[in-house]
Every structure is written in C-alpha cells, then in structure tokens.
Design a protein around this motif. Structure first.
Motif, short mmCIF file in Angstrom:
data_model
loop_
_atom_site.label_atom_id
_atom_site.label_comp_id
_atom_site.label_asym_id
_atom_site.label_seq_id
_atom_site.Cartn_x
_atom_site.Cartn_y
_atom_site.Cartn_z
N CYS A 65 12.72 -24.39 -25.05
CA CYS A 65 13.06 -24.57 -26.46
C CYS A 65 12.25 -23.56 -27.26
N LYS A 66 12.61 -22.30 -27.03
CA LYS A 66 11.94 -21.17 -27.68
C LYS A 66 10.47 -21.13 -27.27
N GLU A 67 9.55 -21.41 -28.19
CA GLU A 67 8.14 -21.24 -27.88
C GLU A 67 7.42 -22.55 -27.57
N SER A 68 8.16 -23.64 -27.40
CA SER A 68 7.55 -24.96 -27.27
C SER A 68 7.61 -25.44 -25.83
N ASN A 69 6.46 -25.92 -25.30
CA ASN A 69 6.40 -26.40 -23.92
C ASN A 69 5.55 -27.67 -23.82
N TRP A 70 5.87 -28.46 -22.78
CA TRP A 70 5.07 -29.65 -22.49
C TRP A 70 3.68 -29.22 -22.06
N ILE A 71 2.65 -29.78 -22.71
CA ILE A 71 1.28 -29.30 -22.48
C ILE A 71 0.34 -30.39 -21.99
N GLY A 72 0.78 -31.65 -21.98
CA GLY A 72 -0.11 -32.71 -21.50
C GLY A 72 0.32 -34.08 -21.99
N TYR A 73 -0.63 -35.01 -21.96
CA TYR A 73 -0.28 -36.39 -22.28
C TYR A 73 -1.51 -37.18 -22.72
N VAL A 74 -1.24 -38.32 -23.31
CA VAL A 74 -2.26 -39.32 -23.63
C VAL A 74 -1.96 -40.56 -22.79
N ALA A 75 -3.00 -41.15 -22.19
CA ALA A 75 -2.83 -42.37 -21.39
C ALA A 75 -3.97 -43.33 -21.73
N VAL A 76 -3.72 -44.61 -21.49
CA VAL A 76 -4.75 -45.63 -21.75
C VAL A 76 -4.84 -46.55 -20.54
N ALA A 77 -6.06 -46.97 -20.21
CA ALA A 77 -6.28 -47.85 -19.06
C ALA A 77 -5.57 -49.19 -19.26
N THR A 78 -4.94 -49.66 -18.20
CA THR A 78 -4.34 -50.99 -18.21
C THR A 78 -5.46 -52.03 -18.12
N ASP A 79 -5.10 -53.30 -18.20
CA ASP A 79 -6.11 -54.35 -18.02
C ASP A 79 -6.76 -54.24 -16.64
N GLU A 80 -5.94 -53.94 -15.61
CA GLU A 80 -6.47 -53.77 -14.27
C GLU A 80 -7.40 -52.57 -14.20
N GLY A 81 -7.00 -51.47 -14.82
CA GLY A 81 -7.85 -50.29 -14.84
C GLY A 81 -9.12 -50.51 -15.62
N LYS A 82 -9.03 -51.25 -16.71
CA LYS A 82 -10.21 -51.55 -17.52
C LYS A 82 -11.26 -52.29 -16.70
N ALA A 83 -10.83 -53.21 -15.84
CA ALA A 83 -11.77 -53.98 -15.02
C ALA A 83 -12.55 -53.07 -14.08
N VAL A 84 -11.92 -52.03 -13.55
CA VAL A 84 -12.58 -51.11 -12.64
C VAL A 84 -13.45 -50.11 -13.39
N LEU A 85 -12.97 -49.67 -14.56
CA LEU A 85 -13.66 -48.64 -15.33
C LEU A 85 -14.76 -49.20 -16.23
N GLY A 86 -14.71 -50.49 -16.53
CA GLY A 86 -15.74 -51.10 -17.36
C GLY A 86 -15.48 -51.03 -18.85
N ARG A 87 -14.35 -50.45 -19.23
CA ARG A 87 -14.00 -50.36 -20.66
C ARG A 87 -12.55 -49.90 -20.76
N ARG A 88 -12.00 -49.93 -21.97
CA ARG A 88 -10.64 -49.44 -22.22
C ARG A 88 -10.73 -47.93 -22.43
N ASP A 89 -10.37 -47.18 -21.40
CA ASP A 89 -10.50 -45.73 -21.44
C ASP A 89 -9.21 -45.09 -21.94
N ILE A 90 -9.34 -44.21 -22.92
CA ILE A 90 -8.21 -43.42 -23.42
C ILE A 90 -8.39 -42.00 -22.91
N VAL A 91 -7.40 -41.49 -22.20
CA VAL A 91 -7.49 -40.16 -21.60
C VAL A 91 -6.50 -39.21 -22.26
N ILE A 92 -6.97 -38.00 -22.54
CA ILE A 92 -6.10 -36.92 -23.00
C ILE A 92 -6.21 -35.81 -21.96
N ALA A 93 -5.08 -35.46 -21.33
CA ALA A 93 -5.06 -34.45 -20.28
C ALA A 93 -4.28 -33.23 -20.77
N TRP A 94 -4.89 -32.05 -20.61
CA TRP A 94 -4.30 -30.79 -21.06
C TRP A 94 -4.00 -29.89 -19.87
#
Length: 397
Positions: free
Chosen positions: A108-137
């Motif tokens: 679409c001309k000069e526009s491309n998919w560059i990454g995403y935002v994700a958030v830990a699920t309840d199951e992931g939160k239990a393993v990680l120790g907190r609600r983690d918000i990730v931004i991946a580039w």
C-alpha cells in the motif's frame, strides 16, 4: 526458568542488571530468549513475496499469531496480541537529488506492517509475576526501509522531546521519520506508528491500572532503533502512568538485539534522566550493525556482549548475515559463558532455529538451510484443481 515471577523486577533491570550479566544469570537467559522470540515473530509473519497483493502485511491474524509462528507449544509465557502496527518508509531527500520516481515497492505504497502490541493473559501473568505489555518492532526487510536506515543525518525530535527544556536532543533522521510520519493515501498510516502504539499503551495501562504492570519494548536491528525511540517516548511523556493516577508509574524496559545507535550526546543525557526506563542491548561482537552509525552517535543503556564464534554448532567464521541473524543471537544467549570462555548451552533451545532463515549451522547438524517457508509460497489448490495465492489470513489486518 527458575523463579522469573519472583525476580521480574531485577530481570527487567531494576538495578541495571548488576551481577546478572557476567556470568549470565540463568533466568535472564530465559527472559532474553522469550522477548527475542517475540521479536522474531515480526519476521516470521511478514509477507515478503513480491507476487502477493498483500506483500508487506502480516500473514496471520492477531488471534492466531503466536500459534502460527510456533510460540504456543511448550511456552509458559502466554500473551494476546491487541494491536498491529504499521509504519511508513519515506524518502527524505531534497527534490533536486531525486532523478526518477522510486519503484512502488510495497503493498500500500509506503506503508508496511512493522510490529504489534501484546498483553500477558491471566495465565501468562502468573508466570511473569505481573501484567506485562509488550511492544515488538520488526527489523529491516523492505527496500525503502533500507534507504531509511542510511539517512545518517541527525535531526531534532520535537514530537518526542518538545517543550521539555532538554536542550535539543537529536536522533537518526530515517528512524525518526519511520516512527513519526504518516501517509494520507494509506488506509493503515493516516496516523503514525507512534500515534498507533501510544494510543494502545494508554488504553492498556488505563485498563489494567489496578494491577501491577510492566511495559517491555523489544526489537532487532532497525526494530531496536524504533524500540529505543518508543521506550524513551513512553517514559518521557508519561504513557507508563494511568490517566487518573499519574503518580503511579510502571517500569519500562527495552531489550534490544543487534541495535544500531540512535542519537547523540544530548539524546543520551535525556535518556539518563528517565528514572523508569532501563535498556539492555545484546550484541554479537562480530556484528557490525551495533557499531553504526559512527560518532557523534552514542550508545545508551547496558550491554551484554557475546562471541557467537565460540558456538560449536555454528559455521566459523560465519558471514555478515549470520552474525546479525536474530535466531543466532538467541542461540548465543542460550549458551554464551562470556567473551573468553567456551560455549555451553544452558537453556533447552533447539539449535535448528539458527537455520530458520539462513545458513548458519554446520552441515553435520543435518538441518535444512532457511527452512522457515510458507508451503508452496502460499499457493493453495482449489476444488476445481486450479491454484490460487492465499498467503494472508482473512482477518490479518
């Protein structure tokens, strides 16, 4: 993975990783591999086949991303993707130097998919120790992005630092442009990558304001540069604080793999003033990208150096490509014992991943070269016997 939930603040850099880097802490190895895999996902889902009308997009929808790139089975770190991010790659050169139009290089001309935002699920939160918000580039793939990479001019960053009394911090022109520019003719970039990600972070921080939250920004190569700008921006402008409780800030950590330098001295000084931000750069000493651009560009944050030539599994001396390859970086994290010690795998990470997109492994490992491919390049046989290019999930936008 021993006790990540109980140690997450230390692993996220509360004490600047003091005592955790040499020797490399076993939990920190798992932590760095986890976030590196989330970065690798930005490559594994990208459509680079030029014949596809969706070239430059993600193959997979948000709800399917982690399962389709192999991050569900055996992985205790569970997340949901909440937003896809798109960036422009524009050519910022004087008109007199443009001798002919650039080819239409993307979907679409000069526009491309560059990454995403994700958030830990309840199951992931239990393993990680907190609600983690990730931004991946994502790192560099498209031609116009390579041109952006080589725009070495230092420019002010008023959208990030404006009105803060910091002097005049300057950053790499090309990466700042990708982060902040818009494209009115693109359905995906009427707003900038910056505006897309910050609006989602504001929404998630407000949504989970009553929980313990962290923000983790990750990227490889060009993605590391964008992650650096993004992490500074989030912290400097208070996006790590709930709207109605600005006194409650959550920590922001950036894990950067093969990251080039982003700014100069005043940028580095502004960075050091950000008390909620920690940055760890992972560097293979054979890789040239973290050493560029040269002075007056400077590095920020802490550093973990590895020498992947120590690995008995990788070809020696390797190539510029394999030295920079993200999967090889994660292989290095799994086994590095320091620059001057022998390599020993400490984390159960499949060595086959080092050949996912390159020819990195020694032949005796019996792993095919560049084995991560879409079956038949996405050509799918229809009921009438004809073949159609179907390399993009219906709801992948």
């Amino acid at each position: 993975m021993n006790n990540i939930a109980g140690r997450w603040r230390l692993l996220s850099g509360k004490n600047h990783w003091e005592g955790l880097l040499n020797p490399l802490d076993i939990d920190l190895r798992s932590y760095l591999i986890h976030y590196g895999q989330m970065t690798q996902a930005t490559y594994d889902t990208f459509i680079s086949e030029k014949a596809s009308k969706f070239a430059g997009a993600s193959k997979y929808a948000k709800k399917n991303l982690f399962a389709r790139v192999g991050l569900e089975n055996g992985n205790p770190f569970k997340y949901n993707v909440t937003k896809y991010l798109y960036a422009t790659s524009q050519i910022a050169v004087p008109e007199a130097f443009v001798v002919k139009p650039l080819p239409d290089d993307c979907w679409c001309k000069e526009s491309n998919w560059i990454g995403y935002v994700a958030v830990a699920t309840d199951e992931g939160k239990a393993v990680l120790g907190r609600r983690d918000i990730v931004i991946a580039w994502r790192g560099t793939i498209k031609t116009l992005e390579w041109i952006n990479d080589f725009q070495f001019l230092l420019v002010p960053a008023p959208i990030v630092f404006g009105g803060k009394g910091l002097g005049d911090p300057k950053v790499h022109q090309g990466w700042y442009s990708m982060y902040t520019s818009t494209h009115p003719k693109s359905q995906f970039n009427p707003t900038s990558a910056r505006d897309q990600v910050l609006s989602e972070i504001r929404r998630l921080v407000d949504l989970y304001r009553d929980e313990e939250i962290s923000i983790t920004v990750v990227g490889h190569s060009l993605g590391g540069a964008l992650a650096t700008l993004n992490a500074v921006d989030i912290t400097r402008n208070g996006y790590n604080k709930p709207t109605n409780a600005p006194e409650r800030s959550c920590p922001v950590t950036a894990f950067l793999y093969a990251c080039p330098r982003v700014g100069e001295l005043i940028f580095k000084k502004a960075f050091t003033e950000l008390k909620d931000l920690r940055v760890l750069r992972v560097e293979n000493i054979l890789d040239i990208v973290p050493k560029y651009p040269v002075f007056p560009y400077l590095e920020v944050g802490e550093e973990l150096k590895m020498n992947n030539q120590k690995s008995p599994y990788l070809k020696s001396p390797g190539t510029i490509s394999t030295w920079h390859n993200l999967e090889c970086y994660l292989h290095g994290v799994a086994g590095t014992q320091g620059l001057n010690k022998e390599f020993k795998l400490e984390v159960n990470r499949d060595i086959a991943l080092a050949n996912k997109s390159d020819n990195s492994l020694k032949d005796e490992n019996l792993v095919p070269v560049s084995w991560w491919t879409e079956k038949n390049k996405g050509m799918v046989q229809q009921e009438d016997g004809s073949w159609e290019l179907m390399d993009h999930e219906k709801d992948a936008f």
